[in-house]
Design a protein around this motif. Structure first.
Motif, PDB file in Angstrom:
ATOM      1  N   ASP A 146      -6.401   4.950  -5.709  1.00 37.12           N
ATOM      2  CA  ASP A 146      -6.294   3.886  -4.727  1.00 37.12           C
ATOM      3  C   ASP A 146      -5.067   3.118  -5.197  1.00 37.12           C
ATOM      4  O   ASP A 146      -5.158   2.354  -6.166  1.00 37.12           O
ATOM      5  CB  ASP A 146      -7.575   3.017  -4.798  1.00 37.12           C
ATOM      6  CG  ASP A 146      -7.469   1.772  -3.921  1.00 37.12           C
ATOM      7  OD1 ASP A 146      -8.454   1.017  -3.868  1.00 37.12           O
ATOM      8  OD2 ASP A 146      -6.406   1.555  -3.313  1.00 37.12           O
ATOM      9  N   ASP A 194       0.857  -1.204   0.000  1.00 34.42           N
ATOM     10  CA  ASP A 194       0.000   0.000   0.000  1.00 34.42           C
ATOM     11  C   ASP A 194       0.884   1.241   0.000  1.00 34.42           C
ATOM     12  O   ASP A 194       0.701   2.187  -0.767  1.00 34.42           O
ATOM     13  CB  ASP A 194      -0.857   0.040   1.274  1.00 34.42           C
ATOM     14  CG  ASP A 194      -2.097  -0.826   1.219  1.00 34.42           C
ATOM     15  OD1 ASP A 194      -2.473  -1.391   2.271  1.00 34.42           O
ATOM     16  OD2 ASP A 194      -2.700  -0.938   0.124  1.00 34.42           O
ATOM     17  N   SER A 242      -5.829  -5.005  -0.950  1.00 38.49           N
ATOM     18  CA  SER A 242      -4.644  -5.274  -0.103  1.00 38.49           C
ATOM     19  C   SER A 242      -4.712  -6.597   0.644  1.00 38.49           C
ATOM     20  O   SER A 242      -3.705  -7.251   0.852  1.00 38.49           O
ATOM     21  CB  SER A 242      -4.476  -4.162   0.936  1.00 38.49           C
ATOM     22  OG  SER A 242      -4.438  -2.915   0.301  1.00 38.49           O
ATOM     23  N   GLU A 294      -6.074   7.039  -1.236  1.00 38.18           N
ATOM     24  CA  GLU A 294      -6.625   6.309  -0.091  1.00 38.18           C
ATOM     25  C   GLU A 294      -5.643   6.319   1.075  1.00 38.18           C
ATOM     26  O   GLU A 294      -6.037   6.275   2.237  1.00 38.18           O
ATOM     27  CB  GLU A 294      -6.934   4.855  -0.492  1.00 38.18           C
ATOM     28  CG  GLU A 294      -7.479   4.025   0.675  1.00 38.18           C
ATOM     29  CD  GLU A 294      -7.344   2.518   0.459  1.00 38.18           C
ATOM     30  OE1 GLU A 294      -7.001   2.114  -0.671  1.00 38.18           O
ATOM     31  OE2 GLU A 294      -7.595   1.769   1.405  1.00 38.18           O
ATOM     32  N   GLU A 295      -4.344   6.397   0.724  1.00 36.81           N
ATOM     33  CA  GLU A 295      -3.314   6.274   1.768  1.00 36.81           C
ATOM     34  C   GLU A 295      -2.806   7.625   2.278  1.00 36.81           C
ATOM     35  O   GLU A 295      -1.795   7.682   2.969  1.00 36.81           O
ATOM     36  CB  GLU A 295      -2.147   5.421   1.240  1.00 36.81           C
ATOM     37  CG  GLU A 295      -2.562   4.074   0.660  1.00 36.81           C
ATOM     38  CD  GLU A 295      -3.330   3.183   1.638  1.00 36.81           C
ATOM     39  OE1 GLU A 295      -4.112   2.324   1.185  1.00 36.81           O
ATOM     40  OE2 GLU A 295      -3.171   3.369   2.867  1.00 36.81           O
ATOM     41  N   LEU A 339      -3.194   0.709  -4.198  1.00 36.09           N
ATOM     42  CA  LEU A 339      -3.231  -0.744  -4.208  1.00 36.09           C
ATOM     43  C   LEU A 339      -4.590  -1.199  -3.729  1.00 36.09           C
ATOM     44  O   LEU A 339      -4.925  -1.076  -2.545  1.00 36.09           O
ATOM     45  CB  LEU A 339      -2.134  -1.341  -3.330  1.00 36.09           C
ATOM     46  CG  LEU A 339      -1.858  -2.747  -3.878  1.00 36.09           C
ATOM     47  CD1 LEU A 339      -0.818  -2.663  -4.980  1.00 36.09           C
ATOM     48  CD2 LEU A 339      -1.480  -3.685  -2.821  1.00 36.09           C
ATOM     49  N   ASP A 340      -5.403  -1.676  -4.635  1.00 34.28           N
ATOM     50  CA  ASP A 340      -6.765  -2.119  -4.296  1.00 34.28           C
ATOM     51  C   ASP A 340      -6.741  -3.627  -4.097  1.00 34.28           C
ATOM     52  O   ASP A 340      -6.162  -4.355  -4.891  1.00 34.28           O
ATOM     53  CB  ASP A 340      -7.726  -1.760  -5.449  1.00 34.28           C
ATOM     54  CG  ASP A 340      -9.102  -2.313  -5.213  1.00 34.28           C
ATOM     55  OD1 ASP A 340      -9.760  -1.884  -4.253  1.00 34.28           O
ATOM     56  OD2 ASP A 340      -9.521  -3.193  -5.985  1.00 34.28           O
TER      57      ASP A 340
HETATM   58 MN    MN Z   1      -6.240   0.413  -1.464  1.00 33.86          MN
END
Ligand code: MN
Ligand code: AHG
Ligand code: MN
Ligand code: MN
Length: 341
Positions: free
Chosen positions: A119, A74, A124, A97-98, A121-122
């Motif tokens: 996003d 992520d 996770s 998102e992070e 890394l979707d």
């Molecule tokens: Mn994500």
């Protein structure tokens, strides 16, 4: 060599974007932005595919603004996307998102007129078990005259998106993109290091017999959702008389990619577990980009009551219920909710 017509596949992402620019569908800065995001996705794909050999699995030991424990990937994919986009001069700010709040491009670099949300890394929860994950991105215009964008400048409805897409890191790495003129898929050619168009003008079948939902939440659903799924399982919806099949990968990009490829309905409804949360998925960098991609492929996307792309956002990380995919089935599921009002 063969002179490919402009309506064929097999062309590079670069050529597709040049042709979209020539057609007036994208400007030079937007073309550069998409190329930069695609290049960042190549780097993320490379890191993901190393798995245990790349020291990229497992938890980072930190939490994000969503209250989720961050995976190492992520954080790494978030950093890759930030660094890739800083120097290009095409962006005014980015949000993820992070990240707690949006980040303006550092003043040492020139700024452009676009806002990028992602996003990084979707899916996770699937990294450590070697199941497909992905990256989702959405592009908005920065309001005129705004040089230091804040979260509020990102709060534009999904209809304001100028481009959106995702990359799914699966058996093959596939970038799916729309700039508002159809939805197209590009497969990464690892030998040459470039994305090659493998599907043009994707069309989602209007009917389906395949649904995607996490059934373990059933007892927490509101009545309309329970009634809809009970009727679906009883063969009362969809093309008459056939049983539905079920698929739930728990990586939105993988579930949406399957639906773009062969149809289906994807649902993450709101539930009574947390009445403050109107669903699990995030509007700005999961639901809206996917809704744009799906609509451009002839599908539909609602929150059970209204078109997702019409929702006026009020918070950068706000959540929303998602019903998307085959147009006719999304209409049936939405009717169950509207009629219950
Ligand atoms: Mn994500
Ligand atoms: P992310 O990994 O970016 O936080 O997103 C995970 C989302 C989405 O990818 C997927 O559809 C959904 O979470 C799965 O939720 P459940 O684990 O509750 O099924
Ligand atoms: Mn997450
Ligand atoms: Mn996600």
């Amino acid at each position: 060599g063969t002179h490919r017509g402009t309506r064929e596949t097999g062309i590079s992402l670069t050529r597709y974007l040049i042709e979209e620019q020539r057609a007036g569908h994208v400007c030079a800065d937007l073309r550069l932005l998409i190329e930069v995001v695609a290049r960042a996705c190549k780097s993320i794909s490379h890191a993901v595919s190393k798995g245990a050999l790349g020291n990229v699995l497992g938890d980072a030991g930190t939490d994000n603004v969503q209250g989720e424990a961050q995976k190492k990937l992520d954080v790494l994919s978030n950093e890759i996307l930030i660094e890739a986009n800083e120097w290009g001069g095409h962006l005014a700010a980015l949000a993820s998102e992070e990240m707690d709040h949006c980040q303006a491009i550092p003043n040492v670099y020139p700024k452009g007129n676009y806002l990028l949300l992602f996003d990084p890394l979707d899916g996770s929860s699937n990294i450590d078990v070697n199941i497909s994950v992905g990256t989702i991105f959405s592009v908005l215009r920065c309001p005129d005259g705004v040089t230091q964008p804040t979260d509020e400048h990102f709060l534009q409805p999904g209809t304001a998106q100028v481009a959106a897409g995702y990359t799914v890191y699966g058996p093959s790495t596939v970038l799916v993109l729309t700039v508002g003129h159809g939805t197209h898929a590009f497969t990464l050619d690892r030998e040459q290091g470039g994305f090659v168009m493998t599907q043009r003008d994707i069309r989602i079948p209007e009917e389906t017999q395949e649904f995607a939902v996490n059934m373990s939440n059933m007892r927490h659903w509101y009545p309309p959702m329970r009634r809809y799924v009970e009727d679906l399982l009883a063969g009362k919806t969809g093309p008459r008389g056939k049983d539905f099949n079920m698929r739930w990968v728990a990586s939105m990009v993988a579930d949406v990619h399957r639906i773009l490829t062969r149809g289906g309905i994807f649902i993450y409804p709101r539930d009574t577990k947390d009445p403050d949360k109107p669903g699990k998925l995030r509007l700005m960098y999961e639901a809206n980009p996917m809704a744009f991609v799906v609509e451009q492929a002839g599908g539909a996307a609602t929150n059970g009551y209204e078109r997702l792309l019409d929702i006026q956002p009020s918070k950068l990380h706000q959540r929303v219920a998602v019903f998307l995919g085959s147009k006719n089935e999304v209409a049936v599921a939405t009717r169950y909710h509207r009629e219950a009002q």
